[in-house]
Enzyme design. Structure first.
Site, PDB file in Angstrom:
ATOM      1  N   LYS A  62       0.809  -1.222   0.000  1.00  0.00           N
ATOM      2  CA  LYS A  62       0.000   0.000   0.000  1.00  0.00           C
ATOM      3  C   LYS A  62       0.844   1.275   0.000  1.00  0.00           C
ATOM      4  O   LYS A  62       0.360   2.337  -0.419  1.00  0.00           O
ATOM      5  CB  LYS A  62      -0.932   0.001   1.208  1.00  0.00           C
ATOM      6  N   SER A 104       0.918  -9.900  -0.377  1.00  0.00           N
ATOM      7  CA  SER A 104       0.618  -8.473  -0.393  1.00  0.00           C
ATOM      8  C   SER A 104       0.751  -7.792   0.962  1.00  0.00           C
ATOM      9  O   SER A 104       0.758  -6.566   1.036  1.00  0.00           O
ATOM     10  CB  SER A 104      -0.795  -8.241  -0.936  1.00  0.00           C
TER      11      SER A 104
END
Length: 504
Positions: free
Chosen positions: A51, A305
């Site tokens: 992110k 992720s």
């Protein structure tokens, strides 16, 4: 068109704060599946998640006058930390609105990076609404976690690195999907540079908003989503991300909670790192694709992720990994209630390892056993069930029964003679003080509670099983009350696990 993102991705100057993460071969898993399985290690970013890429790229694209006003986001996790770090790097004031249910470890991580934290509401939607109010009240700039071209372009740098790190043939890439920012950025880049590579989005079965949108040809809002993989628990795919993904994806794969848990274990065994549930979704999809399509001797890639996991959740994850790997079967087995029945049953099982065995006397005629057994694969599970049925046992397969695995295994033998009109509901309560009181106040003493079972899983929500004594004529009124409560719930009154072990 998705190709418009290529220049944005190539121009993204994110490496002041983000790092180029390795593309690591998973040697054990590659050997197991006879493929070369590659894992893009975004869990190694400074905020333990990809992110940071999109958040920082968005900040870089803001005009100076907007940066001076300060930025705001609503997030319970990785986007919050990414924006906080990026803002600190650029000297921009950042405000993050987080639900009150957010684990303290995440709240503290955001504060340590210099952002102001505003705790509001129990859900992301309530936090997002508050963030929008603060945009108007304070003149702040809202930074969306996924549905923004600059954020999407920042996430697309994951694919740019991946293709540079693996210049050879790449059969398929599997990307986790929540709101779709990572998938849209990566798919746009991969399909432009290597159109022969297949690209799949991967979603949890209980939060498959992209699958629903693609099936219907338009964005849809799911009435509720499962929260286990909270990083991808999104009810509606983004508008811009849906536009891009509609043109670039080759398909969507959905995976179960157990399959995600098994993938977390796979990542640990190959890397000695512990992924968060959302971080292992892509690998779970890769494994499912390989098993269903018989893919061999191919290069397959996915993204780990994120790794922002509460340590307390490991207990729950470890419980579910064997089922996720198809190496454990959970059964309800009916045997005669007479001397020697247990011995015969154990002999019929052969040399299989028993992982769980629960029983309590219920009647003079028949005993119900909750039993967990090791199996080698899914076909072995079917052979075992067939053998028991041929041997005269009544068998109900509970391996995929969420209520059985969450609650019933801890409640076996809880029958109540003479109890009538019982209904059973499974809930996800927000993990905060007052949630139970709120639940009881909504019931307002109208119905007798006959069962209550709660287990903490180290998440922002608690799994609760509730029994209520409700006459058939009053059940529609109960349903209205439960819908007003706005806690996710499922009617489990007809669940076979309840019938076997709790119902009269």
């Amino acid at each position: 068109m998705p190709k418009s993102y290529i220049k944005r991705i190539l121009d993204a100057r994110i490496y002041d704060v983000a790092t180029e993460t390795p593309l690591q071969q998973m040697r054990q898993l590659s050997h197991r599946f006879n493929n070369r399985i590659l894992l893009k290690r975004e869990d190694l970013q400074p905020v333990f998640s990809f992110k940071i890429r999109g958040a920082y790229n968005k900040l870089l694209q803001l005009p100076p006058e907007q940066r001076a006003r300060g930025v705001i986001a609503a997030s319970a996790g990785n986007h919050a930390q990414g924006l906080a770090l990026g803002a600190a790097q650029l000297g921009v004031r950042a405000t993050i609105v987080m639900p009150k249910t957010t684990p303290l470890i995440k709240v503290n991580a955001v504060r340590m990076r210099g952002a102001e934290v505003v705790l509001h509401g129990d859900t992301f939607d309530e936090a997002a609404a508050r963030a929008r109010q603060l945009v108007e009240a304070r003149g702040l700039v809202f930074v969306h976690p996924y549905d923004d071209p600059d954020v999407i372009a920042g996430q697309g740098t994951v694919a740019m690195e991946m293709l540079r790190q693996h210049p050879g043939e790449l059969k398929a890439v599997f990307i986790p999907v929540g709101g779709g920012g990572l998938a849209a950025g990566m798919a746009a880049f991969i399909k432009y540079v290597r159109p022969e590579t297949r690209v799949y989005g991967v979603e949890p079965e209980d939060a498959a908003c992209l699958k629903a949108a693609l099936a219907g040809g338009k964005r849809v809002r799911l009435p509720q989503v499962g929260l286990f993989a909270d990083g991808v628990a999104v009810a509606e795919i983004g508008e811009e991300t849906f536009r891009v993904l509609s043109e670039t994806l080759d398909g969507v794969i959905t995976v179960s909670t157990d399959e995600i848990c098994a993938a977390i274990k796979d990542i640990f065994e190959d890397t000695r790192s512990i992924a968060e549930p959302a971080g292992a979704v892509g690998l779970a999809g890769l494994k499912k694709f390989t098993g269903q399509n018989g893919c061999r001797n191919a290069a397959l890639a996915t993204v780990c992720s994120g790794a922002n996991l509460n340590f307390d959740r490991l207990r729950y994850i470890s419980e579910r990994t064997e089922i996720g790997e198809k190496r454990e079967v959970v059964l309800a087995v009916r045997i005669p209630e007479r001397p020697g029945s247990y011995l015969r049953f154990c002999r019929d099982l052969g040399d299989r390892a028993i992982t769980e065995f629960n029983y309590r006397y219920a009647s003079d005629e028949e005993a119900h056993i909750f039993v967990g057994l090791q199996v080698s694969a899914d076909d072995d599970r079917q052979r075992l069930i067939g053998k028991l049925e041929v041997g005269g046992y009544g068998v109900t397969d509970l391996t995929d029964n969420e209520m059985a695995k969450l609650h019933i295994r801890h409640l076996v033998g809880g029958r109540v003679p003479g109890l009538r009109d019982e209904v059973v509901y499974r809930f996800e309560f927000p993990e905060r003080p007052g949630a139970l009181r709120t639940f009881l106040e909504h019931l307002a003493g109208r119905w007798n509670i006959t069962l209550f079972h709660y287990r903490n899983h180290g998440a922002a929500y608690g799994r609760v099983l509730v029994g209520l004594q409700v006459a058939p004529a009053a059940r529609s009124a109960l349903l209205e009350v439960l819908q007003q409560l706005q806690f996710p719930f499922w009617d489990e009154t007809e669940n076979p696990a309840y019938a076997c072990f709790l119902a009269n």
